[in-house]
Design a protein around this motif. Sequence first.
Motif, PDB file in Angstrom:
ATOM      1  N   GLN A  29      41.898  42.784  28.203  1.00 43.51           N
ATOM      2  CA  GLN A  29      41.233  42.210  29.330  1.00 43.51           C
ATOM      3  C   GLN A  29      41.204  43.473  30.645  1.00 43.51           C
ATOM      4  O   GLN A  29      41.767  44.331  30.189  1.00 43.51           O
ATOM      5  CB  GLN A  29      41.965  40.922  29.818  1.00 43.51           C
ATOM      6  N   ARG A  30      40.500  43.044  31.521  1.00 44.61           N
ATOM      7  CA  ARG A  30      40.245  44.276  32.361  1.00 44.61           C
ATOM      8  C   ARG A  30      40.479  43.469  33.806  1.00 44.61           C
ATOM      9  O   ARG A  30      40.161  42.360  33.971  1.00 44.61           O
ATOM     10  CB  ARG A  30      38.869  44.937  32.643  1.00 44.61           C
TER      11      ARG A  30
ATOM     12  N   GLU B 261      45.725  48.738  40.808  1.00 40.27           N
ATOM     13  CA  GLU B 261      45.553  49.740  39.802  1.00 40.27           C
ATOM     14  C   GLU B 261      44.226  50.039  39.286  1.00 40.27           C
ATOM     15  O   GLU B 261      43.462  49.144  39.172  1.00 40.27           O
ATOM     16  CB  GLU B 261      46.562  49.636  38.532  1.00 40.27           C
ATOM     17  N   PHE B 262      44.075  51.556  39.049  1.00 36.03           N
ATOM     18  CA  PHE B 262      42.714  51.852  38.675  1.00 36.03           C
ATOM     19  C   PHE B 262      42.739  53.097  37.732  1.00 36.03           C
ATOM     20  O   PHE B 262      43.968  53.868  37.998  1.00 36.03           O
ATOM     21  CB  PHE B 262      41.885  52.394  39.935  1.00 36.03           C
ATOM     22  N   GLU B 263      41.775  53.294  36.809  1.00 37.67           N
ATOM     23  CA  GLU B 263      42.060  54.506  36.013  1.00 37.67           C
ATOM     24  C   GLU B 263      40.589  54.726  35.373  1.00 37.67           C
ATOM     25  O   GLU B 263      39.691  53.819  35.476  1.00 37.67           O
ATOM     26  CB  GLU B 263      42.705  54.017  34.694  1.00 37.67           C
ATOM     27  N   ARG B 264      40.307  55.943  35.317  1.00 32.35           N
ATOM     28  CA  ARG B 264      38.898  56.566  34.937  1.00 32.35           C
ATOM     29  C   ARG B 264      39.393  57.919  34.169  1.00 32.35           C
ATOM     30  O   ARG B 264      39.837  58.779  34.663  1.00 32.35           O
ATOM     31  CB  ARG B 264      38.128  56.864  36.088  1.00 32.35           C
ATOM     32  N   GLY B 265      39.210  57.848  32.771  1.00 29.15           N
ATOM     33  CA  GLY B 265      39.399  59.083  31.991  1.00 29.15           C
ATOM     34  C   GLY B 265      40.937  59.353  31.921  1.00 29.15           C
ATOM     35  O   GLY B 265      41.676  58.325  31.639  1.00 29.15           O
ATOM     36  N   ASP B 266      41.470  60.384  32.472  1.00 31.76           N
ATOM     37  CA  ASP B 266      42.691  60.895  32.561  1.00 31.76           C
ATOM     38  C   ASP B 266      43.279  60.345  34.030  1.00 31.76           C
ATOM     39  O   ASP B 266      44.658  60.749  33.960  1.00 31.76           O
ATOM     40  CB  ASP B 266      42.916  62.156  32.159  1.00 31.76           C
TER      41      ASP B 266
ATOM     42  N   SER C 187      44.503  58.264  36.939  1.00 35.07           N
ATOM     43  CA  SER C 187      45.029  56.758  37.198  1.00 35.07           C
ATOM     44  C   SER C 187      45.538  56.885  38.564  1.00 35.07           C
ATOM     45  O   SER C 187      46.303  57.916  38.938  1.00 35.07           O
ATOM     46  CB  SER C 187      45.774  56.396  36.179  1.00 35.07           C
ATOM     47  N   LEU C 188      45.588  55.794  39.111  1.00 36.20           N
ATOM     48  CA  LEU C 188      46.214  55.474  40.632  1.00 36.20           C
ATOM     49  C   LEU C 188      46.670  54.048  41.163  1.00 36.20           C
ATOM     50  O   LEU C 188      45.953  53.045  40.388  1.00 36.20           O
ATOM     51  CB  LEU C 188      45.401  56.186  41.707  1.00 36.20           C
ATOM     52  N   ALA C 189      47.574  53.940  41.619  1.00 37.43           N
ATOM     53  CA  ALA C 189      48.009  52.578  42.144  1.00 37.43           C
ATOM     54  C   ALA C 189      48.074  52.486  43.557  1.00 37.43           C
ATOM     55  O   ALA C 189      48.690  53.307  44.418  1.00 37.43           O
ATOM     56  CB  ALA C 189      49.149  52.169  41.537  1.00 37.43           C
ATOM     57  N   LEU C 190      47.335  51.671  44.246  1.00 37.34           N
ATOM     58  CA  LEU C 190      47.249  51.401  45.677  1.00 37.34           C
ATOM     59  C   LEU C 190      47.843  50.212  46.373  1.00 37.34           C
ATOM     60  O   LEU C 190      47.771  49.098  45.955  1.00 37.34           O
ATOM     61  CB  LEU C 190      45.780  51.517  46.087  1.00 37.34           C
ATOM     62  N   HIS C 191      48.820  50.302  47.318  1.00 39.10           N
ATOM     63  CA  HIS C 191      49.106  49.206  48.091  1.00 39.10           C
ATOM     64  C   HIS C 191      48.167  48.968  49.277  1.00 39.10           C
ATOM     65  O   HIS C 191      48.005  49.642  50.240  1.00 39.10           O
ATOM     66  CB  HIS C 191      50.664  49.493  48.745  1.00 39.10           C
ATOM     67  N   THR C 192      47.275  48.095  49.066  1.00 41.10           N
ATOM     68  CA  THR C 192      46.453  47.796  49.990  1.00 41.10           C
ATOM     69  C   THR C 192      46.735  46.941  51.078  1.00 41.10           C
ATOM     70  O   THR C 192      47.935  46.358  51.223  1.00 41.10           O
ATOM     71  CB  THR C 192      45.253  47.019  49.241  1.00 41.10           C
ATOM     72  N   ASN C 193      45.919  46.927  52.042  1.00 45.68           N
ATOM     73  CA  ASN C 193      46.289  45.799  53.343  1.00 45.68           C
ATOM     74  C   ASN C 193      45.057  45.063  53.549  1.00 45.68           C
ATOM     75  O   ASN C 193      43.947  45.355  53.167  1.00 45.68           O
ATOM     76  CB  ASN C 193      46.545  46.769  54.646  1.00 45.68           C
ATOM     77  N   GLY C 194      45.148  43.839  54.317  1.00 46.92           N
ATOM     78  CA  GLY C 194      44.401  43.021  54.494  1.00 46.92           C
ATOM     79  C   GLY C 194      44.764  41.652  55.482  1.00 46.92           C
ATOM     80  O   GLY C 194      45.863  41.770  55.534  1.00 46.92           O
TER      81      GLY C 194
ATOM     82  N   LEU D  77      33.378  49.530  42.031  1.00 47.90           N
ATOM     83  CA  LEU D  77      34.237  50.577  41.434  1.00 47.90           C
ATOM     84  C   LEU D  77      34.668  50.113  39.893  1.00 47.90           C
ATOM     85  O   LEU D  77      35.560  50.285  39.259  1.00 47.90           O
ATOM     86  CB  LEU D  77      35.724  50.696  42.092  1.00 47.90           C
ATOM     87  N   ARG D  78      33.345  49.743  39.324  1.00 48.73           N
ATOM     88  CA  ARG D  78      33.427  49.297  37.897  1.00 48.73           C
ATOM     89  C   ARG D  78      33.792  50.453  37.146  1.00 48.73           C
ATOM     90  O   ARG D  78      34.600  50.255  35.977  1.00 48.73           O
ATOM     91  CB  ARG D  78      31.875  48.859  37.616  1.00 48.73           C
ATOM     92  N   ASP D  79      33.521  51.601  37.189  1.00 46.53           N
ATOM     93  CA  ASP D  79      34.082  52.437  36.426  1.00 46.53           C
ATOM     94  C   ASP D  79      35.441  52.916  36.280  1.00 46.53           C
ATOM     95  O   ASP D  79      36.247  53.672  35.504  1.00 46.53           O
ATOM     96  CB  ASP D  79      33.257  54.052  36.737  1.00 46.53           C
ATOM     97  N   TRP D  80      36.073  52.607  37.405  1.00 44.13           N
ATOM     98  CA  TRP D  80      37.697  52.515  37.438  1.00 44.13           C
ATOM     99  C   TRP D  80      38.573  51.017  37.189  1.00 44.13           C
ATOM    100  O   TRP D  80      39.809  51.343  37.321  1.00 44.13           O
ATOM    101  CB  TRP D  80      37.963  52.756  39.118  1.00 44.13           C
ATOM    102  N   TRP D  81      37.796  50.134  36.679  1.00 48.27           N
ATOM    103  CA  TRP D  81      38.328  49.063  36.297  1.00 48.27           C
ATOM    104  C   TRP D  81      39.660  49.187  35.340  1.00 48.27           C
ATOM    105  O   TRP D  81      39.225  49.638  34.015  1.00 48.27           O
ATOM    106  CB  TRP D  81      37.502  47.884  35.981  1.00 48.27           C
ATOM    107  N   PRO D  82      40.792  48.824  35.364  1.00 49.79           N
ATOM    108  CA  PRO D  82      41.724  49.377  34.043  1.00 49.79           C
ATOM    109  C   PRO D  82      41.641  48.255  33.024  1.00 49.79           C
ATOM    110  O   PRO D  82      41.484  46.926  33.413  1.00 49.79           O
ATOM    111  CB  PRO D  82      43.178  49.226  35.111  1.00 49.79           C
TER     112      PRO D  82
END
Length: 302
Positions: free
Chosen positions: A164-165, A206-211, A213-220, A264-269
């Motif tokens: 799944q993604r 979390e997001f990834e594209r190719g090699d 990847s990164l994990a972000l602590h967002t705010n809102g 950011l569809r290209d980054w969906w893990p």
Amino acid sequence: MKLDLGNITAFVTVARAGGFREGARLSGNSASRLSEQVRRLESQLGVRLFNRSTRSVALTEAGESLLARLAPALGEMELALDVVNSFRNRPAGNLKLNVPTAVARLVLPHIIPDFLAAYPEIRVDIIVEESFVDVFAEGCDAGIRYDESLEQDMIAVPIGPRFQRFAAAASPEYLARCGTPSHPRDLLEHACIRGRFASGATHPWEFERGDESLALHTNGPLIVRPGGGTDLAVEAACAGTGIVYLFEDWLQPYFANGRLVPILRDWWPQFPGPKLYYSGRRLVPTPLRTFIDFIKANPARS
């Protein structure tokens, strides 16, 4: 001392149900009959097993000790009797599963109706919760979870989609007002709708594209409890409150009707799908074995 098995069963039923009325509802007996059976057991043992009041029923120390010793033995008896099920033309009995909300919403609707149609004498009881609990202590036959660390005696079987993604999305109105992120790091400047688990933890996005990847602590401006609060998060995103990050399958209907726009569809893990897990040390009840065979024989449906 020779004890009546019916009285013992009545005691365990009331103890597990937390009262005579609920015990009667679950067992199909009357509350007065259960009360009389428990009274006879107390009389024979010479100790009080429950403290009773007009508002509640609670185990005494003696009752708690007796339940702790009896419950495993009765569980083994139930499993032993269930062996007879294998000699029936059609399996029967109860199947109790503990699952997270995402599985109840995205996976089981494609499996349970067909399973019940194929095995009408099996009754399925679904307990939906997000925390990773001891499913057997909760009286469940098996659990379904994503990528959990299982004890060595557990057996895991894939169920549902094998992969799944996660997806990020926002309403057209929000994107027109705040702009469209072109890189995951841009999310740090946006209003993000986050989830906080019962433990207090907020998982990073979390997001990834190719090699990369990164994990972000967002705010809102909005934080919800995953599970019961997830629909609120989606509706808030549709209303323009901020960006939501959730299972792609959950958001797909909103993409289709235009209420949300994927970003950011290209980054969906991508991540492994859920697994059904159960104890390898116990005799597998016939309803559970039937369910396992069903999902193995129908991988496309599951």
